[in-house]
Design a protein around this motif. Structure first.
Motif, short mmCIF file in Angstrom:
data_model
loop_
_atom_site.label_atom_id
_atom_site.label_comp_id
_atom_site.label_asym_id
_atom_site.label_seq_id
_atom_site.Cartn_x
_atom_site.Cartn_y
_atom_site.Cartn_z
N SER A 91 0.83 -1.21 0.00
CA SER A 91 0.00 0.00 0.00
C SER A 91 0.86 1.25 0.00
CB SER A 91 -0.92 0.00 1.22
OG SER A 91 -1.73 -1.16 1.25
N PHE A 92 1.95 1.25 0.77
CA PHE A 92 2.82 2.41 0.87
C PHE A 92 3.46 2.76 -0.47
CE2 PHE A 92 7.05 4.26 1.87
CZ PHE A 92 6.62 5.41 2.52
N THR A 93 3.95 1.75 -1.17
CA THR A 93 4.58 2.03 -2.46
C THR A 93 3.56 2.41 -3.53
OG1 THR A 93 4.52 -0.36 -2.94
CG2 THR A 93 6.56 0.54 -2.03
N LEU A 94 2.32 1.94 -3.40
CA LEU A 94 1.28 2.31 -4.37
C LEU A 94 0.96 3.80 -4.33
CD1 LEU A 94 -1.33 -0.61 -4.13
CD2 LEU A 94 -0.09 0.12 -6.17
N VAL A 95 1.26 4.46 -3.22
CA VAL A 95 0.90 5.87 -3.06
C VAL A 95 1.69 6.76 -4.01
CG1 VAL A 95 0.92 7.82 -1.45
CG2 VAL A 95 0.19 5.57 -0.66
N VAL A 96 2.99 6.48 -4.19
CA VAL A 96 3.82 7.39 -4.97
C VAL A 96 4.43 6.77 -6.23
CG1 VAL A 96 4.40 8.82 -2.99
CG2 VAL A 96 5.83 6.85 -3.51
N ILE A 97 4.72 5.47 -6.24
CA ILE A 97 5.47 4.89 -7.34
C ILE A 97 4.71 4.90 -8.67
CG2 ILE A 97 6.75 2.87 -8.14
CD1 ILE A 97 7.97 4.44 -5.78
N PRO A 98 3.44 4.47 -8.76
CA PRO A 98 2.75 4.50 -10.06
C PRO A 98 2.71 5.89 -10.68
CG PRO A 98 1.55 3.13 -8.52
CD PRO A 98 2.61 3.82 -7.73
#
Length: 316
Positions: A70-77
């Motif tokens: 969830s944390f990486t989905l916030v900024v990486i995409p």
């Protein structure tokens, strides 16, 4: 300021590099992001299907893997999409949402790791009462408490940030929406929000660090009292992976936020932000699984069982 047009979107400057370097950066981030997703999905899968991994330790590990995804989905995409486009924009609601979830989930990571440290303390220092103390109800309450405290800490400054007006330049010299570069663009006083953000950060860092230190001091003391070398090795192996993750996370945060002003720079902050949002997450699944014999054996069992089922289905 009152005669200026209020900003409707922001431009994320990112790394000011040539186009071919942006493509290389896109490929590097994409490959890293793929490994993060695969590593955490593997952890979730084996802890769900293997009956030997139903202990509280693996309940917390499974939820931590979900938290990292969830944390990486916030900024990486969004970061990946901006690397492929010429105009790297983000709407105001998108920017405010990104800030809220980035700090909400990031704060939750710290509280969650402190819970996992407490779990390791109970397992090592009170092994006979471990199942009784860390029962299903207590695990669920600790999990909900971590989410609840993180939400209460992050919500007030996030709401106040969303109410700010931005009527000057709309260029954020960063990889994603972050509070420091965003506050510099506001035409309103942000001192109160900055103080609230600082309080939340200091409270989170100090409280969780105290729990981690207290837990591991007790763990080390207990391990040193074990008479046999094999017993000490087995006890330490149950918490060594978690200790590595805690050390790397706190070290990276101190390196990013607690630095002398003369060592601060926009490009350095971008690199550290990328390492914090992506670099740490790519290693934690492999630290937890590859250093734990039980996890590796569970993965082998799952793969073997799946291959047998495939052969049976083909034979049928």
């Amino acid at each position: 300021m009152e005669n200026q047009t209020e900003a409707k979107e922001f431009i994320l400057l990112g790394f000011a590099v040539k186009r071919w370097l942006e493509i290389l950066l896109f490929l590097g981030i994409l490959i890293t992001y793929f490994f993060i997703l695969v590593g955490n999905i593997v952890i979730i899968f084996i802890t769900l299907v293997d009956t030997h991994l139903k202990m509280p330790m693996y309940f917390f590990l499974r939820n931590y893997a979900l938290l990292e995804i969830s944390f990486t989905l916030v900024v990486i995409p969004k970061m990946l999409s901006n690397l492929l486009t010429e105009r790297k924009t983000i709407s105001l609601p998108g920017c405010f949402s990104q800030i809220f979830f980035f700090f909400f989930l990031g704060t939750n990571v710290f509280f969650y790791l402190s819970i996992m440290s407490f779990d390791r303390y109970v397992a090592v220092c009170n092994p006979l009462r471990y199942a009784t103390i860390m029962n299903a109800r207590v695990c669920f309450q600790l999990l909900m408490g971590s989410w609840g405290v993180s939400f209460l800490l992050v919500l007030p400054p996030s709401v106040m940030t969303a109410m700010l007006k931005f009527c000057g330049p709309n260029i954020i010299n960063h990889l994603f929406c972050d509070t420091t570069p965003l506050f510099q663009l506001s035409c309103q006083d942000t001192q109160l929000i900055e103080l609230m953000t600082l309080f939340a950060a200091v409270f989170t860092l100090l409280s969780t660090l105290a729990i981690n230190i207290a837990s591991y001091l007790r763990i080390i003391g207990t391990i040193l009292r074990i008479p046999s070398a094999a017993g000490r090795k087995n006890a330490f192996s149950t918490c060594s992976a978690h200790l590595i993750v805690v050390s790397v996370l706190y070290g990276s945060c101190i390196g990013r936020y607690i630095r002398p002003p003369e060592n601060r720079g926009e490009e350095i902050d971008k690199v550290l932000a990328l390492l914090y949002a992506l670099g740490i997450q790519v290693f934690t699944p492999f630290i937890y699984t590859l250093r734990n014999k039980q996890d590796k054996q569970a993965l082998r069992n799952v793969v073997k069982r799946e291959s047998i089922e495939v052969h049976i289905l083909k034979g049928a």
